[in-house]
Design a protein around this motif. Structure first.
Motif, PDB file in Angstrom:
ATOM      1  N   LEU A 302       5.448   6.541  -0.209  1.00 29.76           N
ATOM      2  CA  LEU A 302       5.790   6.286   1.198  1.00 29.76           C
ATOM      3  C   LEU A 302       4.944   5.166   1.796  1.00 29.76           C
ATOM      4  N   HIS A 303       3.632   5.192   1.560  1.00 29.21           N
ATOM      5  CA  HIS A 303       2.775   4.176   2.187  1.00 29.21           C
ATOM      6  C   HIS A 303       2.840   2.845   1.436  1.00 29.21           C
ATOM      7  N   CYS A 304       2.685   2.893   0.109  1.00 25.19           N
ATOM      8  CA  CYS A 304       2.741   1.629  -0.660  1.00 25.19           C
ATOM      9  C   CYS A 304       4.188   1.215  -0.915  1.00 25.19           C
ATOM     10  N   ASP A 305       5.127   2.117  -0.692  1.00 26.00           N
ATOM     11  CA  ASP A 305       6.562   1.832  -0.820  1.00 26.00           C
ATOM     12  C   ASP A 305       6.919   1.372  -2.236  1.00 26.00           C
ATOM     13  N   LEU A 306       6.311   2.016  -3.221  1.00 27.07           N
ATOM     14  CA  LEU A 306       6.558   1.612  -4.609  1.00 27.07           C
ATOM     15  C   LEU A 306       7.621   2.500  -5.243  1.00 27.07           C
ATOM     16  N   GLY A 307       8.465   1.869  -6.047  1.00 29.81           N
ATOM     17  CA  GLY A 307       9.514   2.597  -6.756  1.00 29.81           C
ATOM     18  C   GLY A 307       9.702   2.003  -8.139  1.00 29.81           C
ATOM     19  N   PRO A 308      10.805   2.369  -8.798  1.00 30.11           N
ATOM     20  CA  PRO A 308      11.028   1.942 -10.179  1.00 30.11           C
ATOM     21  C   PRO A 308      11.102   0.426 -10.374  1.00 30.11           C
ATOM     22  N   GLU A 309      11.457  -0.297  -9.319  1.00 31.41           N
ATOM     23  CA  GLU A 309      11.586  -1.759  -9.477  1.00 31.41           C
ATOM     24  C   GLU A 309      10.239  -2.470  -9.388  1.00 31.41           C
ATOM     25  N   ASP A 310       9.209  -1.728  -9.013  1.00 30.38           N
ATOM     26  CA  ASP A 310       7.937  -2.380  -8.669  1.00 30.38           C
ATOM     27  C   ASP A 310       6.963  -2.469  -9.826  1.00 30.38           C
ATOM     28  N   ARG A 311       6.026  -3.392  -9.650  1.00 30.15           N
ATOM     29  CA  ARG A 311       4.898  -3.531 -10.586  1.00 30.15           C
ATOM     30  C   ARG A 311       3.624  -3.481  -9.753  1.00 30.15           C
ATOM     31  N   PHE A 312       2.770  -2.558 -10.126  1.00 26.76           N
ATOM     32  CA  PHE A 312       1.628  -2.182  -9.297  1.00 26.76           C
ATOM     33  C   PHE A 312       0.343  -2.642  -9.976  1.00 26.76           C
ATOM     34  N   PHE A 313      -0.323  -3.618  -9.376  1.00 32.90           N
ATOM     35  CA  PHE A 313      -1.591  -4.122  -9.915  1.00 32.90           C
ATOM     36  C   PHE A 313      -2.708  -3.795  -8.935  1.00 32.90           C
ATOM     37  N   TRP A 314      -3.814  -3.285  -9.447  1.00 38.59           N
ATOM     38  CA  TRP A 314      -5.025  -3.185  -8.615  1.00 38.59           C
ATOM     39  C   TRP A 314      -6.200  -3.496  -9.510  1.00 38.59           C
ATOM     40  N   TYR A 315      -7.045  -4.414  -9.087  1.00 37.30           N
ATOM     41  CA  TYR A 315      -8.209  -4.721  -9.913  1.00 37.30           C
ATOM     42  C   TYR A 315      -9.236  -3.606  -9.769  1.00 37.30           C
ATOM     43  N   THR A 316      -9.473  -2.885 -10.849  1.00 35.23           N
ATOM     44  CA  THR A 316     -10.406  -1.755 -10.794  1.00 35.23           C
ATOM     45  C   THR A 316     -10.922  -1.451 -12.192  1.00 35.23           C
ATOM     46  N   SER A 317     -12.039  -0.735 -12.228  1.00 35.00           N
ATOM     47  CA  SER A 317     -12.519  -0.209 -13.514  1.00 35.00           C
ATOM     48  C   SER A 317     -12.280   1.297 -13.520  1.00 35.00           C
ATOM     49  N   THR A 318     -12.493   1.916 -14.680  1.00 38.71           N
ATOM     50  CA  THR A 318     -12.273   3.364 -14.766  1.00 38.71           C
ATOM     51  C   THR A 318     -13.383   4.153 -14.064  1.00 38.71           C
ATOM     52  N   GLY A 319     -14.385   3.446 -13.544  1.00 39.84           N
ATOM     53  CA  GLY A 319     -15.472   4.125 -12.844  1.00 39.84           C
ATOM     54  C   GLY A 319     -15.251   4.186 -11.345  1.00 39.84           C
TER      55      GLY A 319
END
Ligand SMILES: CC(=O)CC(=O)O
Length: 658
Positions: A302-319
């Motif tokens: 709902l907030h990021c409005d992401l669905g099947p057509e989207d590609r979601f990138f966030w620069y992060t580490s596993t920590g």
């Protein structure tokens, strides 16, 4: 610095965009079925979501078709904080939902993950392949004796294997926990020794900034010191053989086994995250399978409005909790982009290159990266095709107004800019992205659904257009179910509930504006309080770091024994800059005119660098303690800092001032 007058938006979604947003469709649907307001847009929906909290979360569960394998008795049996009881009686599994798209034959071959390393060449992992690997690994974990509630740890970069290991652990009902491989052994042990993992997934090393970093000695030390380990799984990122007694990753992920998803109670632990823990041991924060599932469905869908057509990138580490948040992109059938490498290799524009190469539609990064690009005069849209990006989201620290302007000018003028804020404590956001609302410079769009976010004065009165403590007056499903090793809940209680009983106090200063947007001013535990006037350090950083000579800054307010107040500003200069009277004057002038004379520091001191937590946040409170004369070993937990030598500088300074 503020806001109330800041009514002309920088960006406004058009009518088509509003109509197409999932949150708009959710609102109409919830109006028909659950009595949500059909009119009034997001503000009305938000009001309803906090007034009718149980109905709202029931609607979220239905909208996202959450599979309860046993039904719940009620949504919220007890709404006290701490101790809220969500969906009693229900059983489900987080990983089952994350892999649901793989069951759809039309999507099975689409990429679930796009992995990118420093070559910037995307490598896909399809939904069916991800599901197969999780099925295989979950069966092997069971064969190794991992049972629901057992902890499984990862010392891993942001590679597909980390996502597979998290999902396989959740499938078994195990409790996942991870650290990035740039954490030293002490930092990892401070975390993992608390939770006593039975399995460790570890790489032999990683590549960062064009170099290979061998971690075999650290992994050997972890194995020696983690006495509860029953198995070690070796992931040969640098191509080494599995060491004696460790099992190779490939041996556990090669079979074609259907995943079996343990059906666990809603409140069953999913993972342990760690607070930065700059003083004592990091807090080991436990969140639940059901709580994260619902909160992340809400955030991502709902907030990021992401669905099947989207590609979601966030620069992060596993920590960092943003990695867990990123993995939850799978819940909405979205392709998740995993980048494992330096944020600025080979050049400052690296993250924009990755966005171009992967076709990211939501580009998430830290506010610091945006400001670094602005300083380095990167021109992302001139140099890259970023036409697929719909939203640039930032977190880590508040995005300064210049960051908004820069993104608008340099990425796209029709750009949805979402500065979001929450924290590890809820693995989510309290305020942030809303696709149907305007964006005002320097402001987070609005409080999130189901989050009764307020700014309170010390007496617990709500404030509008004035700085107050960030509080949340209702429970959120992703709030910790407990801290690890906190049997009487006192550490949990004291972390959030000791100021306003029964109300979550997060420790940030915020303003809620008269148009319902939110401004974050910095941590309230490191507040600057001069002659009774409270100031947020973030406001000062924003002004000072706009000067090209300043790489980074740190401001501390110190109550002196004689009743005085000393407020030094520490500046780390950009390469080639000179610290002289002219620069000092310009810094003071900028602060005086853009903030107020009261914000002008007593002294400006050049430093060799600003210390950070391992997740990149400036360390303010321990520096304050050092300046007050506390010994380094007491002021800070050495395993929680990126560069201990920098802290020694402040310790020495404290000695010379006395
Ligand atoms: C969502 C966040 O708040 C992330 C962070 O800054 O740690």
């Amino acid at each position: 610095m503020s806001s109330a007058a800041n009514t002309a938006p920088l960006w406004q979604p058009d009518a088509d965009r509003i109509a197409a947003a999932a949150v708009t469709r959710f609102q109409s649907w919830a109006a028909e079925r659950y009595g949500a307001p059909a009119d009034g847009g997001y503000p009305a929906l938000h009001r309803w979501s906090v007034d009718e909290l149980g109905t709202f979360w029931k609607a979220v569960a239905d909208w996202f078709d959450v599979r309860f394998s046993t039904p719940y008795e009620t949504v919220l049996a007890d709404r006290s904080m701490p101790g809220a009881q969500w969906f009693p009686g229900a059983t489900l599994n987080y990983a089952e939902h994350a892999l649901r798209t793989a069951e759809d034959p039309s999507r099975a071959d689409d990429p679930a993950l796009l992995h990118v390393d420093e070559t910037h060449e995307p490598t896909p992992v399809s939904w069916s392949e991800l599901r197969r690997q999780v099925g295989s690994l979950a069966a092997e974990l069971r064969a190794l004796g991992v049972r629901p509630g057992d902890r499984v740890s990862g010392y891993l970069p942001n590679i597909p294997q980390a996502t597979v290991a998290l999902l396989a652990t959740a499938a078994v009902g195990g409790v996942w926990t991870s650290c990035a491989p740039d954490f030293g052994a002490r930092s990892v042990l401070d975390r993992f020794q608390q939770v006593e993992p039975v399995v460790l997934f570890a790489v032999d090393g990683y590549r960062y900034g064009g170099k290979e970093h061998d971690r075999t000695a650290t992994v050997a030390e972890l194995r020696r010191e983690l006495s509860t380990l029953r198995a070690v799984i070796h992931i040969p990122l640098l191509g080494t053989e599995a060491p004696e007694g460790a099992t190779d990753w490939a041996a556990l992920t090669s079979s074609d086994t259907e995943p079996v998803f343990e059906q666990v109670p809603f409140e069953h632990p999913l993972w342990v995250l760690y607070s930065s823990g700059t003083t004592g041991l990091p807090k080991a924060i436990v969140q639940s399978q059901g709580g994260i599932l619902l909160e992340h469905f809400k955030q991502i869908g709902l907030h990021c409005d992401l669905g099947p057509e989207d590609r979601f990138f966030w620069y992060t580490s596993t920590g960092w909790m943003m990695w867990n948040f990123l993995v939850s992109g799978l819940l909405t059938g979205t392709t998740v982009v995993l980048y494992d490498g330096s944020p600025g290799h080979p050049g400052t524009d690296a993250q924009w290159r990755i966005a171009e190469r992967t076709g990211a539609t939501l580009f998430g990064t830290s506010a610091a990266y945006v400001m670094a690009c602005a300083k380095a005069e990167v021109h992302p849209a001139r140099e890259h095709d970023l036409s697929r990006i719909k939203c640039v989201a930032t977190t880590g620290s508040p995005l300064p107004p210049d960051g908004f302007r820069w993104l608008h000018d340099e990425v796209a003028s029709d750009l949805w800019i979402a500065s979001v804020s929450g924290g590890t404590d809820v693995c989510s956001c309290f305020a942030g992205a809303v696709p149907t609302l305007p964006v005002h410079i320097g402001e987070l769009q609005a409080a999130c659904l189901g989050t009764d976010l307020q700014a309170w004065d010390p007496r617990g009165e709500p404030l509008i257009n004035e700085v107050g403590e960030l509080v949340v007056t209702n429970p959120m499903p992703s709030m910790p179910i407990h801290f690890w090793n906190d049997p009487d809940g006192s550490r949990y209680h004291d972390s959030y509930f000791d100021t306003y009983p029964g109300v979550w106090r997060h420790g940030d200063w915020i303003t809620i504006t008269d148009h319902d947007s939110v401004i974050i001013h910095g941590r309230s535990d490191s507040t600057l309080n001069r002659q009774g006037v409270r100031m947020g350090s973030a406001d000062i950083y924003e002004v000072v770091e706009r000067l090209p000579e300043i790489r980074e800054s740190l401001v501390i307010g110190l109550e002196e024994p004689d009743g005085g107040y000393w407020m030094p500003l520490f500046v780390h200069l950009a390469e080639g800059a000179t610290f002289d009277d002219a620069l000092r004057t310009r810094i003071k002038q900028a602060i005086r005119t853009e903030l107020s004379p009261r914000h002008v520091p007593d002294e400006i001191i050049e430093v060799p660098g600003v210390p950070h937590t391992l997740t990149g946040k400036r360390i303010e409170v321990p520096v304050k303690r050092l300046l007050q004369g506390t010994a380094l070993a007491k002021a800070v937990n050495p395993g929680s800092v990126d560069n201990l030598d920098l802290l020694r500088f402040y310790e020495t300074l404290a000695r010379t001032r006395r």
